[in-house]
Design a protein around this motif. Structure first.
Motif, PDB file in Angstrom:
ATOM      1  N   GLY A  68       2.320  -9.960  -8.325  1.00  0.00           N
ATOM      2  CA  GLY A  68       3.060  -9.722  -9.551  1.00  0.00           C
ATOM      3  C   GLY A  68       4.252  -8.824  -9.312  1.00  0.00           C
ATOM      4  O   GLY A  68       4.681  -8.623  -8.170  1.00  0.00           O
ATOM      5  N   GLU A  69       4.765  -8.260 -10.395  1.00  0.00           N
ATOM      6  CA  GLU A  69       5.918  -7.370 -10.315  1.00  0.00           C
ATOM      7  C   GLU A  69       5.449  -5.952  -9.971  1.00  0.00           C
ATOM      8  O   GLU A  69       4.601  -5.398 -10.657  1.00  0.00           O
ATOM      9  N   VAL A  70       5.994  -5.373  -8.917  1.00  0.00           N
ATOM     10  CA  VAL A  70       5.632  -4.023  -8.500  1.00  0.00           C
ATOM     11  C   VAL A  70       6.446  -3.053  -9.351  1.00  0.00           C
ATOM     12  O   VAL A  70       7.657  -2.912  -9.172  1.00  0.00           O
ATOM     13  N   LEU A  71       5.794  -2.390 -10.314  1.00  0.00           N
ATOM     14  CA  LEU A  71       6.499  -1.511 -11.245  1.00  0.00           C
ATOM     15  C   LEU A  71       6.867  -0.182 -10.606  1.00  0.00           C
ATOM     16  O   LEU A  71       8.006   0.255 -10.706  1.00  0.00           O
ATOM     17  N   CYS A  72       5.885   0.497  -9.977  1.00  0.00           N
ATOM     18  CA  CYS A  72       6.175   1.824  -9.436  1.00  0.00           C
ATOM     19  C   CYS A  72       5.139   2.225  -8.403  1.00  0.00           C
ATOM     20  O   CYS A  72       4.079   1.607  -8.284  1.00  0.00           O
ATOM     21  N   TYR A  73       5.486   3.271  -7.651  1.00  0.00           N
ATOM     22  CA  TYR A  73       4.560   3.911  -6.702  1.00  0.00           C
ATOM     23  C   TYR A  73       4.258   5.305  -7.243  1.00  0.00           C
ATOM     24  O   TYR A  73       5.148   5.992  -7.756  1.00  0.00           O
ATOM     25  N   VAL A  74       3.012   5.721  -7.110  1.00  0.00           N
ATOM     26  CA  VAL A  74       2.591   7.048  -7.547  1.00  0.00           C
ATOM     27  C   VAL A  74       1.787   7.687  -6.412  1.00  0.00           C
ATOM     28  O   VAL A  74       0.880   7.072  -5.857  1.00  0.00           O
ATOM     29  N   TRP A  75       2.141   8.919  -6.057  1.00  0.00           N
ATOM     30  CA  TRP A  75       1.366   9.662  -5.058  1.00  0.00           C
ATOM     31  C   TRP A  75       1.465  11.139  -5.307  1.00  0.00           C
ATOM     32  O   TRP A  75       2.202  11.616  -6.088  1.00  0.00           O
ATOM     33  N   ARG A 133       0.880  -1.176   0.000  1.00  0.00           N
ATOM     34  CA  ARG A 133       0.000   0.000   0.000  1.00  0.00           C
ATOM     35  C   ARG A 133       0.912   1.218   0.000  1.00  0.00           C
ATOM     36  O   ARG A 133       1.913   1.257   0.690  1.00  0.00           O
ATOM     37  N   VAL A 134       0.530   2.246  -0.749  1.00  0.00           N
ATOM     38  CA  VAL A 134       1.328   3.468  -0.832  1.00  0.00           C
ATOM     39  C   VAL A 134       0.647   4.543   0.000  1.00  0.00           C
ATOM     40  O   VAL A 134      -0.519   4.861  -0.224  1.00  0.00           O
ATOM     41  N   LEU A 135       1.354   5.092   0.949  1.00  0.00           N
ATOM     42  CA  LEU A 135       0.838   6.119   1.859  1.00  0.00           C
ATOM     43  C   LEU A 135      -0.511   5.734   2.462  1.00  0.00           C
ATOM     44  O   LEU A 135      -1.454   6.517   2.466  1.00  0.00           O
ATOM     45  N   ARG A 136      -0.592   4.497   2.927  1.00  0.00           N
ATOM     46  CA  ARG A 136      -1.803   3.951   3.554  1.00  0.00           C
ATOM     47  C   ARG A 136      -3.039   4.101   2.674  1.00  0.00           C
ATOM     48  O   ARG A 136      -4.120   4.422   3.157  1.00  0.00           O
ATOM     49  N   GLY A 137      -2.860   3.941   1.382  1.00  0.00           N
ATOM     50  CA  GLY A 137      -3.991   3.975   0.459  1.00  0.00           C
ATOM     51  C   GLY A 137      -4.179   5.289  -0.275  1.00  0.00           C
ATOM     52  O   GLY A 137      -5.012   5.379  -1.165  1.00  0.00           O
TER      53      GLY A 137
END
Length: 142
Positions: free
Chosen positions: A135-142, A106-110
């Motif tokens: 699967g493969e985690v490509l990137c995080y976006v926030w 999870r990125v920044l708690r959702g």
């Protein structure tokens, strides 16, 4: 009519996803309205997710060029503040990062989105958790 190719269009890119994220990050930092990126299947899927999640306004494929290109309309707030604060490449060609269905991050708690490449296609972390696949985690976006 001849078209002028930039240096970045002539050099081979070893990590197209990192190139996509860097171009978007740089254009957003410079408050550009549009940015052009190479249009690959993976890039188009990432752009689809960014549009669905509200990080970019829209994108369009330009096929009249030597190489297919995607033109992205970046999104800003009412006072020209950035909607897209950061993009972080997670899995790289030298070190792939995979997550099982119960360990999808999870990125920044959702508040942010992790983009995951699964056996059923590219999807967000929420969709992967809902489908019960990793699967493969490509990137995080926030």
């Amino acid at each position: 009519m001849t078209s002028i190719l930039t240096k970045s269009e002539l050099l081979p890119v070893t990590d197209p996803v990192a190139d996509l994220l860097t171009r978007i990050r740089n254009a957003a930092s410079a408050n550009h309205d549009f940015v052009e990126v190479p249009a690959s299947k993976l890039n188009m899927e990432i752009l689809r997710i960014l549009r669905e999640e509200g990080f970019v306004k829209n994108y369009d494929t330009l096929r009249d060029r030597k190489f297919p290109t995607a033109k992205i309309a970046l999104k800003y707030g009412p006072k020209q503040e950035k909607i897209l604060s950061n993009l972080k490449r997670v899995s790289k060609p030298g070190l792939r990062v995979y997550a099982k269905h119960d360990k999808v991050p999870r990125v920044l708690r959702g508040l942010g989105v992790a983009i995951v490449s699964t056996s059923r296609g590219v999807m967000t972390d929420r969709d992967a958790r809902k489908a019960g696949i990793g699967g493969e985690v490509l990137c995080y976006v926030w």
